[in-house]
Design an enzyme around this catalytic site. Structure first.
Site, PDB file in Angstrom:
ATOM      1  N   ASN A 224      41.461  49.968  35.223  1.00 16.60           N
ATOM      2  CA  ASN A 224      40.463  48.890  35.354  1.00 16.60           C
ATOM      3  C   ASN A 224      39.644  48.981  34.060  1.00 16.60           C
ATOM      4  OD1 ASN A 224      39.962  50.605  37.410  1.00 16.60           O
ATOM      5  ND2 ASN A 224      37.983  49.805  37.194  1.00 16.60           N
TER       6      ASN A 224
ATOM      7  N   CYS B 291      31.958  47.059  39.497  1.00 16.06           N
ATOM      8  CA  CYS B 291      31.431  47.568  41.060  1.00 16.06           C
ATOM      9  C   CYS B 291      30.447  48.697  40.825  1.00 16.06           C
ATOM     10  CB  CYS B 291      32.592  48.170  41.887  1.00 16.06           C
ATOM     11  SG  CYS B 291      33.653  46.974  42.372  1.00 16.06           S
TER      12      CYS B 291
ATOM     13  N   GLY C  97      42.366  38.199  44.574  1.00 19.08           N
ATOM     14  CA  GLY C  97      42.749  36.959  43.915  1.00 19.08           C
ATOM     15  C   GLY C  97      41.969  36.708  42.485  1.00 19.08           C
ATOM     16  N   HIS C  98      40.823  37.334  42.767  1.00 22.84           N
ATOM     17  CA  HIS C  98      39.548  36.930  41.633  1.00 22.84           C
ATOM     18  C   HIS C  98      40.132  37.763  40.087  1.00 22.84           C
ATOM     19  CE1 HIS C  98      36.860  40.569  41.224  1.00 22.84           C
ATOM     20  NE2 HIS C  98      37.457  40.844  42.384  1.00 22.84           N
TER      21      HIS C  98
ATOM     22  N   THR D  68      39.221  34.883  61.440  1.00 20.47           N
ATOM     23  CA  THR D  68      39.857  33.814  61.281  1.00 20.47           C
ATOM     24  C   THR D  68      40.079  33.618  59.839  1.00 20.47           C
ATOM     25  OG1 THR D  68      38.489  32.756  63.134  1.00 20.47           O
ATOM     26  CG2 THR D  68      39.429  31.279  61.384  1.00 20.47           C
TER      27      THR D  68
ATOM     28  N   GLN E 284      44.672  45.379  38.933  1.00 20.85           N
ATOM     29  CA  GLN E 284      44.729  44.947  37.492  1.00 20.85           C
ATOM     30  C   GLN E 284      45.902  44.600  37.007  1.00 20.85           C
ATOM     31  OE1 GLN E 284      41.939  44.192  35.816  1.00 20.85           O
ATOM     32  NE2 GLN E 284      40.449  45.024  37.212  1.00 20.85           N
TER      33      GLN E 284
END
Ligand code: PLP
Length: 378
Positions: A148, A322, A197-198, A234, A176
């Site tokens: 990354n 992060c 996903g992001h 859920t 990545q």
């Protein structure tokens, strides 16, 4: 704003928002319900699963939705250890994302032995080191596809073959790599592969774990029967739909991704390296993602440069988002260049197809200005 932090996160594409919208507004039921208003959403989830599977050449049954890349990484390592309770050794590298490294460190507290493979000055791994590190005690090898911070690519095919030949499970953090390079899991004997996903224009909060057929898997998040009992909770239908749509678009864009991004990245990189004194590239020149450029500015603190770039409207970073709020120097650059101050004086630029040559020229000029300002103030 010039956004050059696409390894940090990406903008959600309008097509993705559009695909998700009905599941916030009209079709907001619970897929586990017995009535149609909810249960019809099961097919929506399966379509998204097919789209995500398609991005990596997997069978949809091999894809489990999770909440993020971090969870996928933790879940894969956890499953491999559960499958081999007698084996108390893991292998990873010194340059993995914190979601692997910190989990490994926590496992050390529980009595596991972890080998952190070193990398060379280019960020590359020696396969011989991996070969020597594997023992009969090794339960799992966790080595990323693309770094990354530097974009450096590990030799995943060779790693997978080595692990297979030694009977060790292989987990690959492909967070990545996915959407930036072609991934075809049937051709590479990876057992677990993590996605989020992001990093490819879906929202934050949705990830996936690929688990090869017949590879041992057990839940990491215990709960209901969702995801075939392998991940309770859920399902977030809108986010799952968003990740599916983004995966579909990413697969289409793969054909042009490299062609569009590489020239922009090279213009930026060459522009800075050739015009700003005392700069140095971090990461192998060719074994690297097309969008990432990690540059050391000797004598200039990363944080000071980032603040000035921010004032110029440029979003870049000094490593993993992060860890952005910690004062620690980059563990990745430190592992590559332990003898230098490069780990505190570097900036990561990560581009995307949406960037323009004009933005890149503007960034080179801004970097020159900011570095000049900082040098004159020291
Ligand atoms: N692995 C790598 C290589 C990453 O770059 C990231 C995110 O920065 C993650 C894992 C974690 O993904 P998430 O933010 O979805 O938890």
């Amino acid at each position: 704003m010039i956004y050059l932090d696409n390894n940090g996160t990406t903008q959600v594409l309008p097509e993705v928002i559009e695909a998700m919208m009905p599941y916030f507004t009209t079709d907001w039921g619970n897929p586990s319900s017995s009535y149609k208003f909810g249960s019809k959403l099961k097919t929506v989830i399966e379509t998204a699963r097919e789209q995500v599977a398609d991005l990596i050449g997997a069978h949809p049954r091999e894809v489990i939705f999770t909440s993020c890349g971090t969870e996928s990484n933790n879940a894969a390592i956890h499953a491999a250890l559960k499958a081999h309770p007698g084996k108390r050794h893991l292998i990873t590298s010194a340059v993995e994302h914190s979601s692997v490294l910190n989990y490994c460190m926590a496992l050390e507290q529980e009595g596991y032995r972890v080998t952190y493979l070193p990398v060379d000055r280019d960020g590359l791994l020696k396969l011989a080191d991996l070969e020597h590190a594997i023992t009969d005690e090794t339960a799992v090898v966790s080595l990323m596809w693309a770094n990354n911070e530097t974009g450096v690519l590990f030799p995943v095919k060779e790693i997978a073959e080595l692990c297979r030949s030694r009977g060790v499970l292989y987990h690959c953090d492909a967070v990545q790599a996915a959407s930036k390079i072609a991934i075809d899991v049937p051709k590479i004997s990876i057992d677990y592969l993590s996605l989020t996903g992001h990093k490819f224009h879906a929202p934050k909060g949705i990830g996936a774990l690929y688990v090869r057929r017949k590879t041992p898997i057990s839940p990491y998040v215990y709960g209901g029967h969702q995801e075939h009992g392998l991940r309770g909770g859920t399902e977030s239908v809108p986010l799952i739909v968003g990740m599916g749509k983004a995966a579909q678009l990413a697969r289409r864009h793969l054909l042009v991704y490299d062609k569009k991004v590489r020239p922009l990245r090279d213009t930026l990189e060459d522009g800075i390296l050739n015009s700003v004194p005392n700069t140095e590239l971090n990461g192998h020149r060719t074994e690297r993602l097309a969008n990432t450029s990690n540059i050391t500015f000797h004598g200039v603190e990363s944080e000071a440069l980032l603040i000035l770039l921010d004032k110029e409207g440029i979003c870049a970073s000094s490593g993993s988002a992060c860890l952005a709020d910690s004062d620690e120097p980059s563990h990745v650059i430190k592992a590559m260049k332990p003898d230098s101050t490069a780990s505190q004086q570097m900036i990561r630029f990560s581009l995307d197809v949406g960037n323009s040559q004009e933005e890149i020229r503007g960034t080179v000029a801004a970097v020159q200005r900011c570095v000049r300002t900082l040098h004159s103030s020291y």
